[in-house]
Design an enzyme around this catalytic site. Sequence first.
Site, PDB file in Angstrom:
ATOM      1  N   LYS A 191      49.151  -5.699 -17.636  1.00 48.52           N
ATOM      2  CA  LYS A 191      49.228  -6.812 -16.679  1.00 48.52           C
ATOM      3  C   LYS A 191      49.551  -6.191 -15.331  1.00 48.52           C
ATOM      4  O   LYS A 191      50.691  -5.853 -15.044  1.00 48.52           O
ATOM      5  CB  LYS A 191      50.324  -7.780 -17.110  1.00 48.52           C
ATOM      6  CG  LYS A 191      50.249  -9.210 -16.549  1.00 48.52           C
ATOM      7  CD  LYS A 191      50.110  -9.346 -15.049  1.00 48.52           C
ATOM      8  CE  LYS A 191      51.376  -9.720 -14.318  1.00 48.52           C
ATOM      9  NZ  LYS A 191      51.167  -9.778 -12.840  1.00 48.52           N
ATOM     10  N   GLY A 244      59.520  -2.789 -12.201  1.00 45.95           N
ATOM     11  CA  GLY A 244      59.551  -3.840 -11.184  1.00 45.95           C
ATOM     12  C   GLY A 244      60.965  -4.137 -10.776  1.00 45.95           C
ATOM     13  O   GLY A 244      61.842  -3.265 -10.848  1.00 45.95           O
ATOM     14  N   SER A 245      61.194  -5.363 -10.373  1.00 44.94           N
ATOM     15  CA  SER A 245      62.499  -5.723  -9.820  1.00 44.94           C
ATOM     16  C   SER A 245      63.526  -5.966 -10.932  1.00 44.94           C
ATOM     17  O   SER A 245      63.161  -6.335 -12.048  1.00 44.94           O
ATOM     18  CB  SER A 245      62.349  -6.983  -8.978  1.00 44.94           C
ATOM     19  OG  SER A 245      61.864  -8.029  -9.793  1.00 44.94           O
ATOM     20  N   GLY A 249      62.955  -7.736 -14.572  1.00 39.65           N
ATOM     21  CA  GLY A 249      63.276  -6.899 -15.726  1.00 39.65           C
ATOM     22  C   GLY A 249      64.228  -7.618 -16.672  1.00 39.65           C
ATOM     23  O   GLY A 249      64.051  -7.612 -17.896  1.00 39.65           O
ATOM     24  N   GLU A 267      62.306  -0.447 -16.060  1.00 39.31           N
ATOM     25  CA  GLU A 267      62.569   0.522 -14.984  1.00 39.31           C
ATOM     26  C   GLU A 267      62.590  -0.275 -13.709  1.00 39.31           C
ATOM     27  O   GLU A 267      61.572  -0.799 -13.284  1.00 39.31           O
ATOM     28  CB  GLU A 267      61.448   1.529 -14.922  1.00 39.31           C
ATOM     29  CG  GLU A 267      61.487   2.380 -16.143  1.00 39.31           C
ATOM     30  CD  GLU A 267      60.936   3.714 -15.836  1.00 39.31           C
ATOM     31  OE1 GLU A 267      61.410   4.323 -14.863  1.00 39.31           O
ATOM     32  OE2 GLU A 267      60.037   4.118 -16.554  1.00 39.31           O
ATOM     33  N   CYS A 301      60.871   2.553  -5.175  1.00 39.16           N
ATOM     34  CA  CYS A 301      62.130   2.321  -5.876  1.00 39.16           C
ATOM     35  C   CYS A 301      63.136   3.424  -5.566  1.00 39.16           C
ATOM     36  O   CYS A 301      64.334   3.203  -5.591  1.00 39.16           O
ATOM     37  CB  CYS A 301      61.887   2.221  -7.368  1.00 39.16           C
ATOM     38  SG  CYS A 301      60.933   3.596  -8.006  1.00 39.16           S
ATOM     39  N   GLU A 400      68.361  -3.844  -2.205  1.00 40.30           N
ATOM     40  CA  GLU A 400      67.096  -3.120  -2.044  1.00 40.30           C
ATOM     41  C   GLU A 400      66.204  -3.890  -1.068  1.00 40.30           C
ATOM     42  O   GLU A 400      65.895  -5.050  -1.284  1.00 40.30           O
ATOM     43  CB  GLU A 400      66.401  -3.003  -3.402  1.00 40.30           C
ATOM     44  CG  GLU A 400      65.150  -2.158  -3.341  1.00 40.30           C
ATOM     45  CD  GLU A 400      64.497  -1.980  -4.709  1.00 40.30           C
ATOM     46  OE1 GLU A 400      64.484  -2.942  -5.499  1.00 40.30           O
ATOM     47  OE2 GLU A 400      63.984  -0.880  -4.972  1.00 40.30           O
TER      48      GLU A 400
HETATM   49  P1  NAP Z   1      58.324  -7.617  -9.516  1.00 39.88           P
HETATM   50  O1  NAP Z   1      58.280  -8.812  -8.666  1.00 39.88           O
HETATM   51  O2  NAP Z   1      59.435  -7.482 -10.482  1.00 39.88           O
HETATM   52  O3  NAP Z   1      56.910  -7.554 -10.269  1.00 39.88           O
HETATM   53  C1  NAP Z   1      56.604  -6.552 -11.205  1.00 39.88           C
HETATM   54  C2  NAP Z   1      55.622  -7.121 -12.209  1.00 39.88           C
HETATM   55  O4  NAP Z   1      56.238  -8.203 -12.924  1.00 39.88           O
HETATM   56  C3  NAP Z   1      54.352  -7.699 -11.562  1.00 39.88           C
HETATM   57  O5  NAP Z   1      53.260  -7.456 -12.399  1.00 39.88           O
HETATM   58  C4  NAP Z   1      54.691  -9.174 -11.497  1.00 39.88           C
HETATM   59  O6  NAP Z   1      53.567 -10.020 -11.417  1.00 39.88           O
HETATM   60  C5  NAP Z   1      55.444  -9.377 -12.793  1.00 39.88           C
HETATM   61  N1  NAP Z   1      56.310 -10.560 -12.777  1.00 39.88           N
HETATM   62  C6  NAP Z   1      56.808 -11.208 -11.685  1.00 39.88           C
HETATM   63  N2  NAP Z   1      57.535 -12.276 -12.078  1.00 39.88           N
HETATM   64  C7  NAP Z   1      57.490 -12.314 -13.429  1.00 39.88           C
HETATM   65  C8  NAP Z   1      58.050 -13.187 -14.420  1.00 39.88           C
HETATM   66  N3  NAP Z   1      58.790 -14.232 -14.097  1.00 39.88           N
HETATM   67  N4  NAP Z   1      57.790 -12.918 -15.717  1.00 39.88           N
HETATM   68  C9  NAP Z   1      57.024 -11.856 -16.067  1.00 39.88           C
HETATM   69  N5  NAP Z   1      56.467 -11.011 -15.196  1.00 39.88           N
HETATM   70  C10 NAP Z   1      56.714 -11.223 -13.883  1.00 39.88           C
HETATM   71  O7  NAP Z   1      58.323  -6.289  -8.676  1.00 39.88           O
HETATM   72  P2  NAP Z   1      57.377  -5.933  -7.451  1.00 39.88           P
HETATM   73  O8  NAP Z   1      57.735  -6.848  -6.341  1.00 39.88           O
HETATM   74  O9  NAP Z   1      55.964  -5.884  -7.872  1.00 39.88           O
HETATM   75  O10 NAP Z   1      57.821  -4.419  -7.189  1.00 39.88           O
HETATM   76  C11 NAP Z   1      58.990  -4.095  -6.520  1.00 39.88           C
HETATM   77  C12 NAP Z   1      60.119  -3.720  -7.463  1.00 39.88           C
HETATM   78  O11 NAP Z   1      59.723  -2.720  -8.399  1.00 39.88           O
HETATM   79  C13 NAP Z   1      61.283  -3.136  -6.718  1.00 39.88           C
HETATM   80  O12 NAP Z   1      62.501  -3.655  -7.172  1.00 39.88           O
HETATM   81  C14 NAP Z   1      61.179  -1.648  -7.050  1.00 39.88           C
HETATM   82  O13 NAP Z   1      62.344  -0.938  -6.889  1.00 39.88           O
HETATM   83  C15 NAP Z   1      60.693  -1.679  -8.436  1.00 39.88           C
HETATM   84  N6  NAP Z   1      60.086  -0.389  -8.802  1.00 39.88           N
HETATM   85  C16 NAP Z   1      60.727   0.422  -9.709  1.00 39.88           C
HETATM   86  C17 NAP Z   1      60.192   1.643 -10.079  1.00 39.88           C
HETATM   87  C18 NAP Z   1      60.857   2.535 -11.116  1.00 39.88           C
HETATM   88  O14 NAP Z   1      60.205   3.412 -11.644  1.00 39.88           O
HETATM   89  N7  NAP Z   1      62.107   2.354 -11.450  1.00 39.88           N
HETATM   90  C19 NAP Z   1      58.982   2.055  -9.529  1.00 39.88           C
HETATM   91  C20 NAP Z   1      58.356   1.221  -8.608  1.00 39.88           C
HETATM   92  C21 NAP Z   1      58.915  -0.003  -8.279  1.00 39.88           C
HETATM   93  P3  NAP Z   1      53.103 -10.610  -9.976  1.00 39.88           P
HETATM   94  O15 NAP Z   1      52.406  -9.537  -9.289  1.00 39.88           O
HETATM   95  O16 NAP Z   1      52.214 -11.729 -10.339  1.00 39.88           O
HETATM   96  O17 NAP Z   1      54.341 -11.077  -9.261  1.00 39.88           O
END
Ligand code: NAP
Length: 497
Positions: A191, A244-245, A249, A267, A301, A400
Amino acid sequence: MVFTATGNDWATRAETARLHTRMLVNGEWVEGSAEPLTPVSPRDGRALPQISAADASDVDAAVRSARAAFDSGAWSQRAPRDRGQALIAFAQKIHDAAEELALLISLEMGKPIREALQTELRAVVNCFRWYGEAADKVLDELPVTAPNSLALVTREPVGVVAAVVPWNFPLTMTAWKLAPALAVGNSVILKPAENSTYSALRLAELALEAGIPPGVLNALPGRGHETGRALGEHMDVDVVTFTGSPEVGRKFLGYSAASNGKRVWPELGGKTASLVLADADLEAAVRATADGCFYNQGQMCTASSRLLVPRADRDRALEIASEVARTSLPADPFAVETSMGAIVSESQLTSIAGFVERAAGEGGEIAAGSADRYDAVPGGSYFAPVVIGVTPEHEVARREVFGPVLSVIAYDDVDDALAIANGTEYGLAAALWSNDLKAVHRISRRIKAGVVWVNCFEEGDMTIPFGGVKGSGFGRDKSLHALEKFTDLKSTWIDLS
Ligand code: NAP
Ligand code: MG
């Protein structure tokens, strides 16, 4: 393997780029039943072709396809060496399509074309190759038991894995999940993030072209709260691997608890502290930290978003970081010389600007940049780097931002510095700058983070695990350790008496 972005016809190439707009399930392109996605290029605000999106019934169909593919044994029972060869063939397909994939990434999420090609695609090819090479080099165990019995400890693939990924390093994050999950024989449902779907769909197509059987990798575009949630709640998904966030998570942990108790590997975000000790080369440390904070428009991240310096060095650090900020201005992502591109979306831009406004309101000292948008390409979403002098209590020093905003914080002594460094909910990465060998060892042991860089930043290798502690989650990507997330241990006892 070196990719070089050349020529300045990337905008023209984008006009004619082939964009997949349907879901890939069981090797077929199919329409989804949810409201289509309406992507916009952050480069110039232009609307891109709508993309079919998956609802819960589409998720169910994809899970059934993935399960059937798994049960057929066409991939799960293939000799590990053959699976490895298929992953290496997949890597080669990605290598050959690198420019096309880089262009899609740049178009959909605003990363400079040069970075997309030279950094991201290189990492993706390396990752699939590495796990392809590793596939037949993982050993099972035969521990010593009583003489009248034999016990085998073997690893088996879990079955159906859902990979839910973000847009900031869209194909790198995808590769970190797919490669180890596929290497050990699982079926995977990807996804992608809404903001990086075209590149993900093309990647999934290349897997098919490389001979990975239909149904082994399905790609489901869609919204997080709909498609992502349905995967998280599905009773026949065995493992969710997520980047993701923190907020989302933790939702996945909840989906798991409310459904089949599937394993979730989160993560999550970070608030990397870059801790400069008094003996360090201040200029070099500050420059590396600012670069590490602004890279990928700060949407990282591990972005080194907190610079911790001795109080006596604070003003000088603000000056040096501001110089870096003023020479790291955004420009057209499709120009090969550009090193800072667009912010992924207007909503992300608004969110970043809000942090800067509130920081100024709380008494933060803005040394470079402002809360205003930057005009690099008309209609696009751009933001120039910001450097702010703050105290650890300021919001911008704790949360963040996911944008190019560097908080500069003064500390009084090492204990104070460590309290600040460890004083957020996160624990993904940290950097430490010093030439005092003993101090380096003592202090790095006290840093609560999954990754510590000493006198360097963003070092990484496929052999070394990546992931965090505390609110940054507990999943580990890369290295042989990642294989453990996608396997179950089986203990088989044989009576020899
Ligand atoms: P996000 O909003 O958490 O989204 C990540 C994924 O989850 C996307 O595919 C998103 O789909 C999906 N998602 C969103 N809401 C959801 C829900 N309620 N239920 C299930 N899935 C859902 O994160 P982002 O804004 O894309 O990325 C930024 C975050 O990722 C930051 O916090 C960053 O630090 C973190 N990150 C961590 C790492 C690591 O390796 N630790 C690496 C890169 C990024 P949609 O696109 O449709 O919203
Ligand atoms: Mg999000």
